[in-house]
Design a protein around this motif. Structure first.
Motif, PDB file in Angstrom:
ATOM      1  N   VAL A  47       0.861  -1.192   0.000  1.00  0.00           N
ATOM      2  CA  VAL A  47       0.000   0.000   0.000  1.00  0.00           C
ATOM      3  C   VAL A  47       0.896   1.241   0.000  1.00  0.00           C
ATOM      4  CG1 VAL A  47      -1.685   1.322   1.350  1.00  0.00           C
ATOM      5  CG2 VAL A  47      -1.883  -1.178   1.176  1.00  0.00           C
ATOM      6  N   GLY A  48       0.697   2.130  -0.979  1.00  0.00           N
ATOM      7  CA  GLY A  48       1.499   3.359  -1.062  1.00  0.00           C
ATOM      8  C   GLY A  48       2.908   3.051  -1.525  1.00  0.00           C
ATOM      9  N   SER A  49       3.043   2.514  -2.736  1.00  0.00           N
ATOM     10  CA  SER A  49       4.359   2.043  -3.219  1.00  0.00           C
ATOM     11  C   SER A  49       5.329   3.182  -3.522  1.00  0.00           C
ATOM     12  CB  SER A  49       4.180   1.166  -4.462  1.00  0.00           C
ATOM     13  OG  SER A  49       3.415   0.017  -4.152  1.00  0.00           O
ATOM     14  N   GLY A  50       4.851   4.413  -3.589  1.00  0.00           N
ATOM     15  CA  GLY A  50       5.746   5.570  -3.762  1.00  0.00           C
ATOM     16  C   GLY A  50       6.419   5.560  -5.119  1.00  0.00           C
ATOM     17  N   TRP A  67       4.452  -9.941  -5.594  1.00  0.00           N
ATOM     18  CA  TRP A  67       4.438  -8.618  -4.950  1.00  0.00           C
ATOM     19  C   TRP A  67       3.569  -7.683  -5.784  1.00  0.00           C
ATOM     20  CZ3 TRP A  67       6.972  -7.330  -0.331  1.00  0.00           C
ATOM     21  CH2 TRP A  67       6.893  -5.981   0.021  1.00  0.00           C
ATOM     22  N   GLN A  68       2.447  -7.269  -5.206  1.00  0.00           N
ATOM     23  CA  GLN A  68       1.503  -6.390  -5.907  1.00  0.00           C
ATOM     24  C   GLN A  68       1.658  -4.967  -5.390  1.00  0.00           C
ATOM     25  OE1 GLN A  68      -1.082  -6.881  -8.464  1.00  0.00           O
ATOM     26  NE2 GLN A  68      -0.648  -4.687  -8.339  1.00  0.00           N
ATOM     27  N   THR A  69       2.031  -4.043  -6.271  1.00  0.00           N
ATOM     28  CA  THR A  69       2.154  -2.642  -5.868  1.00  0.00           C
ATOM     29  C   THR A  69       0.803  -1.924  -6.018  1.00  0.00           C
ATOM     30  OG1 THR A  69       2.892  -2.152  -8.115  1.00  0.00           O
ATOM     31  CG2 THR A  69       4.588  -2.405  -6.443  1.00  0.00           C
ATOM     32  N   SER A  70       0.638  -0.843  -5.255  1.00  0.00           N
ATOM     33  CA  SER A  70      -0.571  -0.018  -5.382  1.00  0.00           C
ATOM     34  C   SER A  70      -0.269   1.388  -4.872  1.00  0.00           C
ATOM     35  CB  SER A  70      -1.745  -0.626  -4.599  1.00  0.00           C
ATOM     36  OG  SER A  70      -1.595  -0.406  -3.212  1.00  0.00           O
ATOM     37  N   ASP A  71      -1.001   2.334  -5.372  1.00  0.00           N
ATOM     38  CA  ASP A  71      -0.836   3.722  -4.907  1.00  0.00           C
ATOM     39  C   ASP A  71      -1.904   4.577  -5.579  1.00  0.00           C
ATOM     40  OD1 ASP A  71       0.209   6.161  -3.860  1.00  0.00           O
ATOM     41  OD2 ASP A  71       2.219   5.314  -3.894  1.00  0.00           O
ATOM     42  N   LEU A  72      -1.899   5.857  -5.223  1.00  0.00           N
ATOM     43  CA  LEU A  72      -2.707   6.832  -5.955  1.00  0.00           C
ATOM     44  C   LEU A  72      -2.275   6.792  -7.420  1.00  0.00           C
ATOM     45  CD1 LEU A  72      -2.339   9.876  -3.512  1.00  0.00           C
ATOM     46  CD2 LEU A  72      -4.228   8.228  -3.615  1.00  0.00           C
ATOM     47  N   LEU A  93       2.468  -4.737 -11.756  1.00  0.00           N
ATOM     48  CA  LEU A  93       2.303  -3.304 -12.011  1.00  0.00           C
ATOM     49  C   LEU A  93       1.282  -2.699 -11.045  1.00  0.00           C
ATOM     50  CD1 LEU A  93       2.372  -3.389 -15.907  1.00  0.00           C
ATOM     51  CD2 LEU A  93       4.047  -2.270 -14.412  1.00  0.00           C
ATOM     52  N   PRO A  94       1.392  -1.392 -10.781  1.00  0.00           N
ATOM     53  CA  PRO A  94       0.554  -0.795  -9.736  1.00  0.00           C
ATOM     54  C   PRO A  94      -0.940  -0.835 -10.029  1.00  0.00           C
ATOM     55  CG  PRO A  94       1.686   0.903 -10.999  1.00  0.00           C
ATOM     56  CD  PRO A  94       2.275  -0.407 -11.430  1.00  0.00           C
ATOM     57  N   LEU A  95      -1.698  -1.093  -8.981  1.00  0.00           N
ATOM     58  CA  LEU A  95      -3.155  -0.983  -9.039  1.00  0.00           C
ATOM     59  C   LEU A  95      -3.547   0.321  -8.347  1.00  0.00           C
ATOM     60  CD1 LEU A  95      -4.165  -4.647  -8.088  1.00  0.00           C
ATOM     61  CD2 LEU A  95      -4.165  -3.615 -10.371  1.00  0.00           C
ATOM     62  N   SER A  96      -4.693   0.856  -8.744  1.00  0.00           N
ATOM     63  CA  SER A  96      -5.186   2.108  -8.157  1.00  0.00           C
ATOM     64  C   SER A  96      -5.671   1.866  -6.737  1.00  0.00           C
ATOM     65  CB  SER A  96      -6.361   2.642  -8.968  1.00  0.00           C
ATOM     66  OG  SER A  96      -5.915   3.054 -10.222  1.00  0.00           O
ATOM     67  N   LEU A  97      -5.160   2.664  -5.824  1.00  0.00           N
ATOM     68  CA  LEU A  97      -5.703   2.638  -4.465  1.00  0.00           C
ATOM     69  C   LEU A  97      -5.677   4.047  -3.893  1.00  0.00           C
ATOM     70  CD1 LEU A  97      -6.766   1.359  -1.892  1.00  0.00           C
ATOM     71  CD2 LEU A  97      -4.416   0.859  -1.222  1.00  0.00           C
ATOM     72  N   ASP A  98      -6.843   4.563  -3.596  1.00  0.00           N
ATOM     73  CA  ASP A  98      -6.977   5.781  -2.803  1.00  0.00           C
ATOM     74  C   ASP A  98      -7.786   5.373  -1.587  1.00  0.00           C
ATOM     75  OD1 ASP A  98      -7.607   8.137  -1.573  1.00  0.00           O
ATOM     76  OD2 ASP A  98      -8.088   9.215  -3.416  1.00  0.00           O
ATOM     77  N   LEU A  99      -7.120   5.337  -0.443  1.00  0.00           N
ATOM     78  CA  LEU A  99      -7.786   4.851   0.773  1.00  0.00           C
ATOM     79  C   LEU A  99      -9.018   5.672   1.115  1.00  0.00           C
ATOM     80  CD1 LEU A  99      -4.546   4.140   2.816  1.00  0.00           C
ATOM     81  CD2 LEU A  99      -6.284   2.427   2.242  1.00  0.00           C
ATOM     82  N   ALA A 100      -9.065   6.913   0.606  1.00  0.00           N
ATOM     83  CA  ALA A 100     -10.217   7.765   0.883  1.00  0.00           C
ATOM     84  C   ALA A 100     -11.442   7.331   0.091  1.00  0.00           C
ATOM     85  CB  ALA A 100      -9.872   9.217   0.567  1.00  0.00           C
ATOM     86  N   LYS A 101     -11.205   6.539  -0.972  1.00  0.00           N
ATOM     87  CA  LYS A 101     -12.306   6.263  -1.898  1.00  0.00           C
ATOM     88  C   LYS A 101     -12.567   4.796  -2.146  1.00  0.00           C
ATOM     89  CE  LYS A 101     -11.398  10.461  -4.558  1.00  0.00           C
ATOM     90  NZ  LYS A 101     -10.656  10.930  -5.705  1.00  0.00           N
ATOM     91  N   SER A 102     -11.526   3.959  -2.020  1.00  0.00           N
ATOM     92  CA  SER A 102     -11.692   2.599  -2.537  1.00  0.00           C
ATOM     93  C   SER A 102     -11.289   1.518  -1.532  1.00  0.00           C
ATOM     94  CB  SER A 102     -10.876   2.427  -3.821  1.00  0.00           C
ATOM     95  OG  SER A 102      -9.602   3.000  -3.669  1.00  0.00           O
ATOM     96  N   ASP A 103     -11.772   0.307  -1.794  1.00  0.00           N
ATOM     97  CA  ASP A 103     -11.314  -0.871  -1.059  1.00  0.00           C
ATOM     98  C   ASP A 103      -9.957  -1.278  -1.605  1.00  0.00           C
ATOM     99  OD1 ASP A 103     -13.659  -0.880   0.323  1.00  0.00           O
ATOM    100  OD2 ASP A 103     -14.597  -2.453  -0.877  1.00  0.00           O
ATOM    101  N   THR A 119       3.249  -1.864   4.132  1.00  0.00           N
ATOM    102  CA  THR A 119       3.189  -0.425   3.841  1.00  0.00           C
ATOM    103  C   THR A 119       4.321   0.289   4.565  1.00  0.00           C
ATOM    104  OG1 THR A 119       1.707   1.465   3.600  1.00  0.00           O
ATOM    105  CG2 THR A 119       1.533   0.244   5.675  1.00  0.00           C
ATOM    106  N   ALA A 120       5.014   1.166   3.848  1.00  0.00           N
ATOM    107  CA  ALA A 120       6.158   1.894   4.419  1.00  0.00           C
ATOM    108  C   ALA A 120       5.925   3.391   4.319  1.00  0.00           C
ATOM    109  CB  ALA A 120       7.445   1.523   3.673  1.00  0.00           C
ATOM    110  N   ASN A 121       6.137   4.054   5.442  1.00  0.00           N
ATOM    111  CA  ASN A 121       6.103   5.526   5.465  1.00  0.00           C
ATOM    112  C   ASN A 121       4.787   6.123   4.987  1.00  0.00           C
ATOM    113  OD1 ASN A 121       8.728   5.988   6.495  1.00  0.00           O
ATOM    114  ND2 ASN A 121       9.572   5.371   4.518  1.00  0.00           N
ATOM    115  N   THR A 122       3.706   5.461   5.284  1.00  0.00           N
ATOM    116  CA  THR A 122       2.396   5.991   4.894  1.00  0.00           C
ATOM    117  C   THR A 122       1.591   6.499   6.094  1.00  0.00           C
ATOM    118  OG1 THR A 122       1.536   3.748   4.978  1.00  0.00           O
ATOM    119  CG2 THR A 122       2.098   4.598   2.799  1.00  0.00           C
TER     120      THR A 122
END
Ligand code: SAM
Length: 218
Positions: A47-50, A67-72, A93-103, A119-122
């Motif tokens: 979560v939050g791959s930066g 290893w599945q990456t994700s971020d805004l 490859l990264p998947l869309s994740l906005d914790l404010a909006k999505s599961d 998750t690191a530094n989030t």
């Protein structure tokens, strides 16, 4: 250019890709712990791959798992560029994740459920309600004995653990009123409320910590 990312001395050309020095400094210490904690994991959601630097380093060193990456979405171009430079068959490859909006996002190509979340530094960047959301999603998603691994700075008993963390916290809050170094006790209590029990705390470089939680009930 494609290259292997297994060696510590393999330096990415900083002039071509967005680069995080902090990731370079902490990746080896984190990997040492991940090798043990994730020994029997099969599918990890980051979560939050930066920039994606952590993912390209960890994936080839953990070949038994995906290893599945994700971020805004705004970070995906950079993450893709790092994946392109350092490809790994077990790196997604990264998947869309906005914790404010999505599961948590589900991978179509790797339908295996996640049995670990990293998750690191989030936690000090996102607001506390989003920290709550992250732990709620982890609690809902992980199977019994699944792991939630959180890296970053933490306060202990309401106090900073170093002067540098105190200065960093001031900077964070100036930048965004909702950002702050979190109290470890509050994070542990939050985790407990989602059946995630702290099973290990590892001291990390630069006054950071790596907390390992395990799902203890469904
Ligand atoms: C300080 S960076 C850490 C990046 C990387 N994990 C590292 O250790 O260098 C914080 C990350 O949290 C992500 N982030 C911020 N808000 C988010 C949100 N609402 N949902 C998901 N990720 C978010 C940012 O895009 C960024 O990648």
């Amino acid at each position: 250019m494609q290259r292997s990312n297994l060696g510590n001395t393999d330096v990415e050309p900083r002039e071509t890709l967005p680069f995080s020095q902090a990731c370079e400094n902490n990746k080896e210490a984190i990997l040492v712990v991940l090798k043990t904690v994730l020994a029997s994991s099969a599918h990890v959601l980051e979560v939050g791959s930066g920039t994606g630097q952590h993912s390209v380093y960890f994936a080839p060193h953990l070949p038994h798992l995906q290893w599945q990456t994700s971020d805004l979405d705004s970070n995906h171009t950079t993450i893709r560029a790092w994946h392109n430079a350092y490809p790994s068959t077990n790196l997604s490859l990264p998947l869309s994740l906005d914790l404010a909006k999505s599961d948590f996002p589900v991978s179509v190509s790797q339908p295996l459920p996640y049995d670990a979340i990293f998750t690191a530094n989030t936690l000090h960047i996102i607001t506390w309600p989003l920290v709550e959301r992250l732990f709620a999603l982890a609690g809902d998603t992980l199977p019994l004995c699944g792991k939630l691994i959180v890296y970053g700075p933490f306060n202990e008993k309401g106090r900073y653990t170093s002067d540098s963390n105190a200065q960093f916290d001031q900077l964070l809050q100036q930048r965004n009123a909702g950002s702050a170094i979190r109290d470890k006790e509050a994070v542990i209590a939050l985790a407990d409320s989602h059946y995630l029990t702290l099973i290990a705390t590892h001291a990390m470089p630069a006054n950071n910590q790596l907390l390992v939680f395990e799902k203890v009930a469904t």
